[in-house]
Motif scaffolding. Structure first.
Motif, PDB file in Angstrom:
ATOM      1  N   THR A  50     -35.651  -6.308 -46.625  1.00 50.10           N
ATOM      2  CA  THR A  50     -34.579  -5.317 -46.575  1.00 50.10           C
ATOM      3  C   THR A  50     -33.373  -5.916 -45.868  1.00 50.10           C
ATOM      4  O   THR A  50     -33.515  -6.590 -44.834  1.00 50.10           O
ATOM      5  CB  THR A  50     -35.031  -4.059 -45.806  1.00 50.10           C
ATOM      6  OG1 THR A  50     -36.214  -3.536 -46.410  1.00 50.10           O
ATOM      7  CG2 THR A  50     -33.941  -2.996 -45.802  1.00 50.10           C
ATOM      8  N   VAL A  51     -32.174  -5.689 -46.443  1.00 51.06           N
ATOM      9  CA  VAL A  51     -30.920  -6.110 -45.827  1.00 51.06           C
ATOM     10  C   VAL A  51     -29.944  -4.945 -45.888  1.00 51.06           C
ATOM     11  O   VAL A  51     -29.760  -4.340 -46.957  1.00 51.06           O
ATOM     12  CB  VAL A  51     -30.309  -7.337 -46.532  1.00 51.06           C
ATOM     13  CG1 VAL A  51     -28.961  -7.702 -45.903  1.00 51.06           C
ATOM     14  CG2 VAL A  51     -31.246  -8.523 -46.478  1.00 51.06           C
ATOM     15  N   MET A  52     -29.327  -4.623 -44.724  1.00 44.81           N
ATOM     16  CA  MET A  52     -28.290  -3.592 -44.656  1.00 44.81           C
ATOM     17  C   MET A  52     -27.062  -4.191 -43.991  1.00 44.81           C
ATOM     18  O   MET A  52     -27.172  -4.886 -42.970  1.00 44.81           O
ATOM     19  CB  MET A  52     -28.794  -2.394 -43.859  1.00 44.81           C
ATOM     20  CG  MET A  52     -27.839  -1.203 -43.825  1.00 44.81           C
ATOM     21  SD  MET A  52     -26.419  -1.379 -42.716  1.00 44.81           S
ATOM     22  CE  MET A  52     -27.205  -1.628 -41.128  1.00 44.81           C
ATOM     23  N   LEU A  53     -25.871  -3.954 -44.556  1.00 41.32           N
ATOM     24  CA  LEU A  53     -24.609  -4.438 -44.002  1.00 41.32           C
ATOM     25  C   LEU A  53     -23.642  -3.278 -43.841  1.00 41.32           C
ATOM     26  O   LEU A  53     -23.575  -2.396 -44.702  1.00 41.32           O
ATOM     27  CB  LEU A  53     -23.965  -5.481 -44.930  1.00 41.32           C
ATOM     28  CG  LEU A  53     -24.817  -6.693 -45.339  1.00 41.32           C
ATOM     29  CD1 LEU A  53     -24.045  -7.540 -46.346  1.00 41.32           C
ATOM     30  CD2 LEU A  53     -25.188  -7.523 -44.121  1.00 41.32           C
ATOM     31  N   THR A  54     -22.886  -3.274 -42.749  1.00 44.03           N
ATOM     32  CA  THR A  54     -21.838  -2.263 -42.608  1.00 44.03           C
ATOM     33  C   THR A  54     -20.696  -2.604 -43.555  1.00 44.03           C
ATOM     34  O   THR A  54     -20.552  -3.741 -44.012  1.00 44.03           O
ATOM     35  CB  THR A  54     -21.339  -2.199 -41.154  1.00 44.03           C
ATOM     36  OG1 THR A  54     -20.979  -3.521 -40.715  1.00 44.03           O
ATOM     37  CG2 THR A  54     -22.428  -1.637 -40.236  1.00 44.03           C
ATOM     38  N   ASP A  55     -19.852  -1.606 -43.832  1.00 41.54           N
ATOM     39  CA  ASP A  55     -18.821  -1.756 -44.870  1.00 41.54           C
ATOM     40  C   ASP A  55     -17.844  -2.880 -44.577  1.00 41.54           C
ATOM     41  O   ASP A  55     -17.391  -3.571 -45.500  1.00 41.54           O
ATOM     42  CB  ASP A  55     -18.052  -0.437 -45.025  1.00 41.54           C
ATOM     43  CG  ASP A  55     -18.912   0.665 -45.633  1.00 41.54           C
ATOM     44  OD1 ASP A  55     -19.954   0.329 -46.234  1.00 41.54           O
ATOM     45  OD2 ASP A  55     -18.541   1.848 -45.521  1.00 41.54           O
ATOM     46  N   ASP A  56     -17.520  -3.086 -43.300  1.00 44.35           N
ATOM     47  CA  ASP A  56     -16.557  -4.141 -42.994  1.00 44.35           C
ATOM     48  C   ASP A  56     -17.109  -5.528 -43.315  1.00 44.35           C
ATOM     49  O   ASP A  56     -16.357  -6.443 -43.671  1.00 44.35           O
ATOM     50  CB  ASP A  56     -16.120  -4.061 -41.528  1.00 44.35           C
ATOM     51  CG  ASP A  56     -17.311  -4.159 -40.576  1.00 44.35           C
ATOM     52  OD1 ASP A  56     -18.286  -3.420 -40.789  1.00 44.35           O
ATOM     53  OD2 ASP A  56     -17.263  -4.976 -39.631  1.00 44.35           O
TER      54      ASP A  56
END
Length: 877
Positions: free
Chosen positions: A819-825
């Motif tokens: 699983t990989v999650m990134l913030t919008d910036d």
């Protein structure tokens, strides 16, 4: 100025001419064919006469003529992609035709064609050309000098042209009746063009103004399975004239679409779209496509063929979607609008074909629903294509794979040309070679699954088959003919009996099964009975030891009785539905077997439980009254309708019909029925649903099946009561159990949320600052997939900027998940979660993806998790 004949006048003049030549004028058969496994649509005027031409039925009239609505979009007659591009190809078209079954032959056919075209309609004879079969050495056939000789009475020799086997030898199929034909072509070019180049040089060369208008087919041979030809015992004349092309010639137009067959529709399309016909080539093509296709769709629905996902329904849906796609792309129509053209169509064709007038509301509702659905498909397809383009660009590619385009086309119904247009607008291309390979593979799968080969019929006895199954369940009989059929699934035999009690599948009723027994007691199992070209064909895995023997043909009486109960029940339900819901209810299809009945009917809203109960009670009240069957055979159709029997649109009826009456229920029907309604026992409706706009479906059971269902229900209730401690009130006990379960579920959810929040806090506390100011929260170890996702979005909520979350986990079954999650910036800076997870998934022998901000991948090898985890975390260092 001389007044030009209108399309309506031309159609009627043809019928009147042949009426005066002793022909019986018959109505058009439905465009959608039922009960013929070899053909989905009427693609020629001769289709409704196949059983006569094949010698399976005697003609009631030896001379007939009609105007037949036809559809050519599949098989060897496939003009779909050309429709709209030129001036003369169509999906639906009308074919004016005259036939002779063993009566007149070539001379009369040619002389009358000339008389009608030149003397009655006034066409310029100097513009007409006739082709004749030039012969074929490989077939041992010489030139058709007989036909050429008759043409020489009317045309000069330079207007009589030899044609090859492809153009001038007509065949029904790989086997069966065939023979030479003579086409009549007309040169509609200007005098200057005709002087510069003779018309004979352009015949059969796809010139838009030098076109075939009439084909005179002289059926005089029978093609056998080995390819050889034998003379037909009764010769047949079969002619077909393109109505739209004839109108073009008579109205001095250079395009079929400029005649009054199409101009009202094109004018309506221009008005609705706010665009003008004749100003832009692409707009003109779109308008022609829509004008053509809306006729096909409307007439198909009137003939009871709804758009669907299989067979004929799929073809109609494909045509409709092609029209919507042209309207969407070239006319700017982002909302349904084709359904608004139906009133214009009715004004033009409703007089000749009243079925579209009476079915107006249904046609409009079905088309609008299909338009709305496909417009949603286009929106979904564009989003999917956007994703594919983004992934390709992220990988540094300017081409998307053919497999992706094929999935869009095949699974989602997204048109290939629209895919190419969008790609072009985005500076990208498509791997055509791979797309074509995928398409070819699919065609091969379909071809292999449907491949069928049959031997010639072996004749054993003389005579025509006779069905006696209304009165007998077993009879003494003999075999008239048989043949072997080979399919991928295996081999079987088709057997035609002299007298048969077996009902052949027709009108939604499945075929009978049973046995053939010879005098020595040897039994041949008949596992099904089909109808082919008007004949009952009995299917058997083996052939009787002596096909010339005398047999006892006996049906499975239990299966027949169960089927008859279900069939009669459809009549009672039809009557009850009309009584409860209204007279607008009409049968739209049915399926009747020994086990179940299905009944489709027109109605524009869901049938309420109270209405269903009324229908069921009314039908069962007729069952309890034990109403005897009142049967009328060979009744003139006018008398049948006077009795109150409804003729269903989409069905082809002869001059004489069979009427089945049970009290006030009166139906035209060829199926089998119970002696009295009491034999049914009971009718139970098990479901009611929508299958299309304005079409509902009831499924029901009768007799023993109702007993079995009641037994099953009683058993289920007893088991439930036992599970609830044999509570006297099962419903109340179940409600208590559901309430308790809801409380427990709430407690579990609360615990889950608390656990997710705690895990989120832990991973954030252990997060490291890496790379260019990125806060990396990471976890590796056992965790359920639902928990991983909650933690990922918990991290994003708690730390919405410059934060990444990665996890390499295994669930309780040992399955790995990345699983990989990134913030919008971070995604704005060019980082891509989908790209990171796809690369890492290689270590666990898996794959996956998602959005730039959140992606997951599963795999098969949990031992690779540490390598995958390192791959994901290193992407930020």
């Amino acid at each position: 100025m001389e007044k030009k004949l209108t399309a309506k006048e031309i159609r009627e003049s043809f019928k009147e001419f042949f009426r005066q030549k002793g022909h019986k004028i018959v109505p058009s058969a439905p465009m959608v064919i039922k009960d013929d496994p070899t053909l989905m649509f009427t693609n020629a005027g001769m289709n409704q006469f196949k059983d006569i031409i094949l010698g399976n039925a005697a003609p009631k009239s030896r001379r007939v003529a009609d105007s037949q609505k036809c559809l050519r979009v599949s098989g060897k007659h496939n003009d779909l992609e050309e429709v709209g591009m030129d001036t003369y190809h169509h999906t639906m078209f009308e074919m004016l035709g005259n036939w002779s079954f063993g009566d007149y032959f070539k001379q009369e056919a040619i002389d009358w064609a000339w008389e009608y075209l030149v003397d009655v309609l006034g066409l310029d004879p100097d513009r007409l050309y006739a082709t004749v079969f030039e012969g074929s050495a490989e077939e041992g056939l010489t030139r058709d000098d007989e036909a050429a000789g008759y043409w020489e009475k009317h045309l000069s020799s330079d207007h009589i042209i030899n044609g090859n086997k492809h153009d001038n030898f007509w065949e029904m199929g790989d086997t069966g009746p065939c023979g030479p034909c003579s086409e009549i072509h007309i040169d509609l070019r200007s005098d200057a063009e005709r002087a510069a180049k003779p018309g004979r040089e352009l015949v059969n060369h796809d010139h838009p103004q030098v076109i075939e208008i009439w084909n005179l087919v002289f059926m005089q041979y029978n093609r056998k399975a080995d390819g050889s030809l034998e003379p037909l015992p009764a010769k047949v004349i079969d002619t077909g004239m393109g109505f739209e092309r004839l109108c073009m010639a008579l109205q001095d137009k250079t395009s079929n679409y400029d005649t009054d067959v199409f101009t009202p529709l094109i004018s309506a399309i221009a008005r609705l779209s706010g665009l003008e016909y004749g100003k832009d080539v692409k707009v003109d093509i779109a308008m022609r496509v829509i004008a053509d296709h809306v006729r096909t769709i409307a007439f198909s629905i009137a003939d009871s063929q709804l758009p669907g996902n299989a067979k004929a329904g799929y073809v109609i849906r494909r045509i409709l979607r092609r029209a919507v796609r042209y309207a969407y792309t070239f006319l700017g129509q982002k909302q349904a609008f084709m359904y608004k053209l139906i009133d214009t169509l009715i004004e033009s064709m409703g007089e000749a074909y009243p079925e579209i007038k009476s079915q107006r509301e249904l046609i409009m509702k079905v088309i609008k629903e299909e338009e709305d659905a496909f417009l949603r498909t286009l929106d979904n397809g564009i989003r999917l294509l956007d994703g594919a383009m983004a992934a390709a660009k992220a990988d540094g590619r300017t081409e998307i794979s053919g497999k992706e385009a094929f999935t869009l086309y095949d699974t989602y119904g997204f048109p290939l040309d629209l895919t190419e247009l969008i790609l072009k607008e985005n500076g990208m291309t498509l791997d055509h070679k791979e797309f074509d390979a995928e398409m070819q593979a699919q065609k091969e799968r379909a071809r292999n699954a449907a491949a069928t080969a049959a031997t010639d019929w072996v004749t054993v006895g003389d005579g025509e088959p006779e069905f006696v199954g209304y009165d007998h369940t077993s009879v003494e009989t003999g075999i008239l003919r048989y043949r072997k059929v080979k399919q991928k699934k295996g081999e079987y035999y088709q057997i035609v009996l002299a007298r048969t009690p077996f009902y052949a599948e027709m009108g939604g009723q499945t075929g009978d099964r049973g046995t053939l027994t010879d005098a020595d007691g040897r039994v041949t199992e008949i596992y099904d009975t089909k109808r082919e070209n008007g004949m009952a064909v009995h299917l058997a895995k083996t052939l009787p030891a002596d096909p010339a023997a005398v047999f006892t043909a006996a049906i499975d009486t239990d299966a027949r009785q169960a089927t008859s109960c279900n069939h009669t029940a459809t009549h009672l339900l039809h009557y009850a539905l009309r009584a409860v819901l209204g007279k607008h209810v009409e049968q739209r299809g049915s399926y009747v077997s020994p086990d179940v009945l299905r009944f489709d009917f027109s109605h524009f809203q869901k049938v309420t439980p109270e209405e269903l109960k009324q229908v069921e009670h009314m039908a069962n009240e007729m069952v309890r009254r034990a109403i005897g069957r009142d049967e009328h055979r060979n009744l003139p159709i006018a008398e049948a309708q006077a009795m109150g029997a409804m003729a269903l649109f989409g069905e082809k009826y002869g001059d004489e019909v069979r009427v089945i009456r049970y009290g006030d229920s009166v139906e035209l029907c060829g199926g089998t029925h119970v002696d009295n309604t009491g034999n049914i026992g009971m009718i139970r409706i098990v479901s009611e649903s929508s299958i299309a706009a304005g079409i509902r479906r009831i499924e029901a059971i009768t007799g023993r099946a109702v007993e079995d269902a009641m037994d099953s229900l009683t058993s289920t209730l007893a088991q439930l009561a036992g599970m609830l401690g044999n509570a006297p009130d099962v419903v109340a006990a179940m409600r208590r159990s559901i309430a308790e379960n809801a409380d427990l579920k709430k407690q579990v959810e609360d615990y889950f949320n608390e656990r997710a929040q705690a895990m989120t806090k832990v991973v954030l506390e252990k997060a490291d600052m890496v790379g260019s100011g990125i806060r990396l929260a990471a976890f590796s170890g056992p965790m359920m997939p639902e928990m991983v996702k909650s933690v990922a979005f918990g991290v994003r909520a708690s730390s919405p900027r410059e934060t990444a979350f990665v996890a390499a986990t295994v669930d309780g079954a040992g399955k790995p998940l990345l699983t990989v999650m990134l913030t919008d910036d971070l995604t704005s800076r060019g980082l891509n979660a989908s790209q990171i997870v796809r690369e890492a998934a290689k270590a666990i022998k898996g794959g996956g993806g998602g959005q730039p901000g959140f992606a997951q991948a599963g795999g098969k090898d949990a031992e690779g998790l540490s390598v995958a985890f390192e791959s994901m975390t290193s992407a930020f260092k």
